[in-house]
Design a protein around this motif. Sequence first.
Motif, PDB file in Angstrom:
ATOM      1  N   THR A 631       0.834  -0.966  -0.223  1.00 27.90           N
ATOM      2  CA  THR A 631      -0.090  -0.440   0.050  1.00 27.90           C
ATOM      3  C   THR A 631       0.852   0.851   0.364  1.00 27.90           C
ATOM      4  OG1 THR A 631      -1.743  -0.938   1.225  1.00 27.90           O
ATOM      5  CG2 THR A 631      -1.750   1.318   1.161  1.00 27.90           C
ATOM      6  N   VAL A 632       0.644   2.371  -0.794  1.00 25.80           N
ATOM      7  CA  VAL A 632       1.292   3.497  -1.063  1.00 25.80           C
ATOM      8  C   VAL A 632       0.290   4.231  -0.990  1.00 25.80           C
ATOM      9  CG1 VAL A 632       2.461   5.288  -2.408  1.00 25.80           C
ATOM     10  CG2 VAL A 632       1.909   2.400  -3.072  1.00 25.80           C
ATOM     11  N   ARG A 633       1.473   4.609   0.853  1.00 27.91           N
ATOM     12  CA  ARG A 633       0.123   5.580   2.057  1.00 27.91           C
ATOM     13  C   ARG A 633       1.293   7.342   1.459  1.00 27.91           C
ATOM     14  NH1 ARG A 633       0.442   1.816   4.952  1.00 27.91           N
ATOM     15  NH2 ARG A 633      -2.086   0.560   5.194  1.00 27.91           N
ATOM     16  N   SER A 634       2.402   7.241   1.734  1.00 27.19           N
ATOM     17  CA  SER A 634       3.253   8.588   1.053  1.00 27.19           C
ATOM     18  C   SER A 634       2.669   9.194   0.172  1.00 27.19           C
ATOM     19  CB  SER A 634       4.643   8.164   1.281  1.00 27.19           C
ATOM     20  OG  SER A 634       5.234   8.988   1.389  1.00 27.19           O
ATOM     21  N   THR A 635       3.006  10.612   0.363  1.00 23.40           N
ATOM     22  CA  THR A 635       2.939  11.206  -0.372  1.00 23.40           C
ATOM     23  C   THR A 635       3.948  12.510  -1.275  1.00 23.40           C
ATOM     24  OG1 THR A 635       2.087  12.882   0.437  1.00 23.40           O
ATOM     25  CG2 THR A 635       0.367  12.190  -0.289  1.00 23.40           C
ATOM     26  N   SER A 636       5.175  11.049  -1.258  1.00 22.49           N
ATOM     27  CA  SER A 636       6.188  12.145  -1.878  1.00 22.49           C
ATOM     28  C   SER A 636       6.763  11.945  -2.846  1.00 22.49           C
ATOM     29  CB  SER A 636       7.416  10.982  -0.996  1.00 22.49           C
ATOM     30  OG  SER A 636       7.255   9.577  -1.639  1.00 22.49           O
ATOM     31  N   PRO A 637       7.617  12.926  -3.063  1.00 22.85           N
ATOM     32  CA  PRO A 637       7.946  12.996  -4.342  1.00 22.85           C
ATOM     33  C   PRO A 637       8.171  11.399  -5.360  1.00 22.85           C
ATOM     34  CG  PRO A 637       9.128  14.087  -3.401  1.00 22.85           C
ATOM     35  CD  PRO A 637       8.693  13.901  -2.629  1.00 22.85           C
ATOM     36  N   ALA A 638       8.801  10.569  -4.832  1.00 28.57           N
ATOM     37  CA  ALA A 638       8.758   9.279  -5.917  1.00 28.57           C
ATOM     38  C   ALA A 638       7.293   8.229  -5.629  1.00 28.57           C
ATOM     39  CB  ALA A 638       9.184   8.242  -4.676  1.00 28.57           C
ATOM     40  N   ALA A 639       6.742   8.491  -4.681  1.00 26.34           N
ATOM     41  CA  ALA A 639       5.486   7.679  -4.792  1.00 26.34           C
ATOM     42  C   ALA A 639       4.234   8.847  -6.200  1.00 26.34           C
ATOM     43  CB  ALA A 639       4.414   8.028  -4.078  1.00 26.34           C
ATOM     44  N   LYS A 640       4.424   9.849  -5.888  1.00 27.50           N
ATOM     45  CA  LYS A 640       3.698  10.938  -6.627  1.00 27.50           C
ATOM     46  C   LYS A 640       3.975  10.448  -8.048  1.00 27.50           C
ATOM     47  CE  LYS A 640       2.668  15.010  -3.585  1.00 27.50           C
ATOM     48  NZ  LYS A 640       2.370  16.221  -3.675  1.00 27.50           N
ATOM     49  N   GLU A 641       5.448  10.695  -8.796  1.00 26.00           N
ATOM     50  CA  GLU A 641       5.646  10.033  -9.477  1.00 26.00           C
ATOM     51  C   GLU A 641       4.998   8.861  -9.960  1.00 26.00           C
ATOM     52  OE1 GLU A 641      10.574   9.552 -11.556  1.00 26.00           O
ATOM     53  OE2 GLU A 641      10.627  10.324 -10.030  1.00 26.00           O
ATOM     54  N   TRP A 642       5.488   8.226  -9.480  1.00 24.78           N
ATOM     55  CA  TRP A 642       4.808   6.841 -10.333  1.00 24.78           C
ATOM     56  C   TRP A 642       3.299   6.894 -10.176  1.00 24.78           C
ATOM     57  CZ3 TRP A 642       0.889   3.417  -7.027  1.00 24.78           C
ATOM     58  CH2 TRP A 642       0.657   2.293  -7.667  1.00 24.78           C
ATOM     59  N   ALA A 643       2.876   7.350  -8.936  1.00 26.65           N
ATOM     60  CA  ALA A 643       1.037   7.677  -9.413  1.00 26.65           C
ATOM     61  C   ALA A 643       1.014   8.327 -10.265  1.00 26.65           C
ATOM     62  CB  ALA A 643       0.807   8.068  -8.574  1.00 26.65           C
ATOM     63  N   ALA A 644       1.975   9.607 -10.930  1.00 22.36           N
ATOM     64  CA  ALA A 644       1.227  10.022 -12.609  1.00 22.36           C
ATOM     65  C   ALA A 644       0.739   9.454 -13.426  1.00 22.36           C
ATOM     66  CB  ALA A 644       2.381  10.907 -11.884  1.00 22.36           C
ATOM     67  N   ARG A 645       1.601   8.634 -13.657  1.00 20.01           N
ATOM     68  CA  ARG A 645       1.935   7.471 -14.810  1.00 20.01           C
ATOM     69  C   ARG A 645       1.314   5.573 -15.009  1.00 20.01           C
ATOM     70  NH1 ARG A 645       7.514   4.993 -13.512  1.00 20.01           N
ATOM     71  NH2 ARG A 645       6.340   2.414 -12.232  1.00 20.01           N
ATOM     72  N   LEU A 646       0.115   5.776 -14.201  1.00 16.66           N
ATOM     73  CA  LEU A 646      -1.041   5.159 -13.686  1.00 16.66           C
ATOM     74  C   LEU A 646      -1.624   4.977 -14.548  1.00 16.66           C
ATOM     75  CD1 LEU A 646      -1.278   4.488 -10.283  1.00 16.66           C
ATOM     76  CD2 LEU A 646      -0.154   3.521 -11.827  1.00 16.66           C
ATOM     77  N   VAL A 647      -2.730   4.291 -15.407  1.00 19.84           N
ATOM     78  CA  VAL A 647      -3.883   5.138 -16.705  1.00 19.84           C
ATOM     79  C   VAL A 647      -5.029   4.115 -16.027  1.00 19.84           C
ATOM     80  CG1 VAL A 647      -1.764   5.015 -18.023  1.00 19.84           C
ATOM     81  CG2 VAL A 647      -2.868   2.855 -17.719  1.00 19.84           C
ATOM     82  N   GLN A 648      -6.071   4.150 -15.983  1.00 21.05           N
ATOM     83  CA  GLN A 648      -7.623   3.463 -16.022  1.00 21.05           C
ATOM     84  C   GLN A 648      -7.699   2.628 -16.929  1.00 21.05           C
ATOM     85  OE1 GLN A 648     -10.495   5.759 -15.552  1.00 21.05           O
ATOM     86  NE2 GLN A 648     -11.992   4.594 -16.214  1.00 21.05           N
ATOM     87  N   SER A 649      -8.259   1.806 -16.744  1.00 17.38           N
ATOM     88  CA  SER A 649      -8.046  -0.016 -17.505  1.00 17.38           C
ATOM     89  C   SER A 649      -9.119  -1.328 -17.182  1.00 17.38           C
ATOM     90  CB  SER A 649      -6.484  -0.826 -17.402  1.00 17.38           C
ATOM     91  OG  SER A 649      -6.652  -1.157 -16.793  1.00 17.38           O
ATOM     92  N   ASP A 650      -9.517  -1.814 -17.606  1.00 14.79           N
ATOM     93  CA  ASP A 650     -10.153  -2.834 -17.385  1.00 14.79           C
ATOM     94  C   ASP A 650      -9.521  -3.812 -16.624  1.00 14.79           C
ATOM     95  OD1 ASP A 650     -12.447  -1.549 -19.262  1.00 14.79           O
ATOM     96  OD2 ASP A 650     -10.616  -2.619 -20.755  1.00 14.79           O
ATOM     97  N   PRO A 651     -10.438  -5.103 -15.862  1.00 13.98           N
ATOM     98  CA  PRO A 651     -10.005  -5.133 -14.184  1.00 13.98           C
ATOM     99  C   PRO A 651      -9.490  -6.813 -14.614  1.00 13.98           C
ATOM    100  CG  PRO A 651     -12.127  -4.535 -14.139  1.00 13.98           C
ATOM    101  CD  PRO A 651     -11.801  -4.320 -15.089  1.00 13.98           C
ATOM    102  N   THR A 652      -8.742  -7.293 -14.811  1.00  9.56           N
ATOM    103  CA  THR A 652      -8.053  -8.050 -15.110  1.00  9.56           C
ATOM    104  C   THR A 652      -8.176  -9.488 -13.744  1.00  9.56           C
ATOM    105  OG1 THR A 652      -5.932  -7.444 -14.479  1.00  9.56           O
ATOM    106  CG2 THR A 652      -6.376  -7.129 -16.391  1.00  9.56           C
TER     107      THR A 652
END
Length: 800
Positions: A631-652
């Motif tokens: 679970t990623v809870r931290s709002t650190s620069p690294a966490a935000k950088e990773w979260a920014a590239r997430l894309v919405q998709s269909d369930p798998t």
Amino acid sequence: MNPDAARSAAILIAVAQYDDPAYPKIPAAASSLQAMKAMLVEAGGWTPESIKQLPSPSDSRKVITLIEDVAKQVTDTLLLYYVGHGVISGDQLCLTLADTQSINPGAYGIEYPRIRAALRDSPARVKIVILDCCFSGRAIEALAGSDPPPDIHGTFVLTASDGDHGAHVPPPHRQSGVCTSFTGELINLVQTGIEGGPDPLTLDVIYRHLYTRLVNRGLPKPHFSNGGTAAGYPFARNRSAVRAVTPKTTETEPASRRRRPAPTPRWLREFAEAAQPHTPRDLPLEAAAGLGSQHDTDQGLEYSHRPQRTLLEGKAWGGLTELGELLDTGTGYSQLSFHPALPEPLLGTGGRTTLEPAIRHLAAHDLYLAEEAPLLWRPAGQAEPATIVATAVRGSFFLCLWRARAGLIAVVYPCDCEDIYTQDPADYWQLAQGLPERPDTIACLNTDFGLWGPEFTAVDARHPGRYYRATWPDLAGALGRDVPWWPDTLRRPERMTSWCAAPEPFTTHYYEVTTNLDVMALIELAEAEPEDSAARVAVLHLTSDIRDRAMTDCRIQTSSLEDAAGRWTGAVLAARPRKRGFKQFAGVPAERLREGWQVIARRPDHLAWTSLRVAKAWNGGANMPFGRPVTVRSTSPAAKEWAARLVQSDPTAAVAFLHGYDIATVLTDPRTGLPAVHGGGEPPFPCHTLPPDRLPTTSPLAEVILDEVIWIRTADGTLYPAPRRHDYGPAFGYDGTGPRVLAVLIDRLLDDIGADGIDIMADSISIGLHEGATGRWAAGAVLTRGQLLLARQSTGRFRR
């Protein structure tokens, strides 16, 4: 028979030297340590690498941390051996260490409840504890704090004495080079074997012979406690039997000549169709949920749903309560501590004894008390054999009603391959509603084995609010005949009904084992795949593995009955498994399995979702293309950088492994193809995700970012959550398992960015990397590749 070396561990602790002069030295303990290791390797099939020795250790914090860490990592066999001084701290057994102080042993020793907690939390299939110390029987009393103890299933505890007696060692001048009396006799028994005994030697067989040997020598009587089928664990080869057999050589077929898996075999299809997926039982909600949460109180085990209605204010018949402490219940039981019919051997200090043997003895010598005693505890008299009146299926329970001289006796068999403990007497009578007549007693078969085989929890109609424990000989004596026993994986209600209805029911049926997992979904997925599909191979391999384990457990149970040498008095085997189709899919390469599960994890259909859930329930998701959820809870620069590239998709299907079915919005990390799910709060944090089991890149490691989640940046600038295959993930800032995992992880990734199977149990760890991982860095600290290489190169290595 040998323990799986990769998934097993033994911890051997021997304390021969003490700082406190109040504790005499025990030179024999040091010899016992070496002899125990040699016996495990030579006769038990253990590898030296899987055995950790702790000679005269100090610092109880480090020792218990080691035990807890190893216990959580072992999934096959966990063995803990201790020899040294055992003392009483409060009312608990305390294992002393070299620096334990006699004034306050609990502060410097290890109180047994800490070890019990480690056993409870361990995923090990079998847990073995051998205690060679004074008062070691207190460990069994601790495990008996609940009736039955639900949190130690699969545990076998063997002790050198009971709770109030000391262990025996030779005189000090004769201890050099010899073992303690208990350990020496145990090792000698295993090393020489048992003439005419079974091969391999199971724990219960070893205990029976060890007990006889020690008693014949006038030494303290050993004790044991068993949960589940642990007593049937094949501990060692029978050297006596092995010597009588001419060894045969076998050749392993080369990998290049292995055949491809054939179409789904008939036996595997039959097994899948017979498997019983777990469904809610036709019982009150409390019983169907296992009666909810459990907690210990000063009056015994109680349940949060409703108070326990028993004879002794929360204590059951057959508990360890001393008679002098009983309250007057109107039946005269409180007077038994000074009843003239009690013989002297039954009485302990102050004329007290335990409840069960006193009631059994008085029931045999006092006609009035025989009528007051529990029905199955009454002495068996000469009577006509009981006959079957009716059978019934109640939810996942099979009931067989017998008419005996003592009355109507209903025997209940749980049929869903799980531990069923209904501890409220009302639940037993709820089961009995499926019978045409109300029984005089109802006995529900438990899954844990005692010295006399499986045990029962029974409730009598005369005392409907009280339950008690009974053995198989008790039931056979009340029925006046042998009683059928089905291994838990062979309990099919339709088969059991036909067995009971047969003109001569004591015949043996041969049929397939069952399981409570939904393996039918695996078969359906496999049959829809092409012949050479990796997904097909993966699910067929898993189905075969599930069945093979069920077959193995079943054979251990049936062997326990057949080789019991009179121990299962009155039991007859009603069914045994077929022997065909065993180990059909052994030897599939791990990489092939990983490929198959990777395909399944990316599918969106229900069969794929269900298959992943079955795999998770069976082995935690071994061979999956991802690690344990984080679970990623931290709002650190690294966490935000990773979260920014997430894309919405269909369930798998991977989402089922991560979070279950009901997901409104699914995100995907395009770099790894793995899902992430928002967990509430301000998007996107907190965010649940699956880290990769290996980094999908060839670009070398550039830096490590120390955050709540450890991040790995590669030379091409890509950021990844660190791989996490085990429950213990990489962490920093303290001296414990997490930093050790981080040090090993960095060590491997520096050499191979795509490394897989990172061994958190690695013996050799870089001193520099470990010191860096245990340092108190600020969150978000960045360690560059150059810094990490310098730390590794400028220091040596240490072994765990």
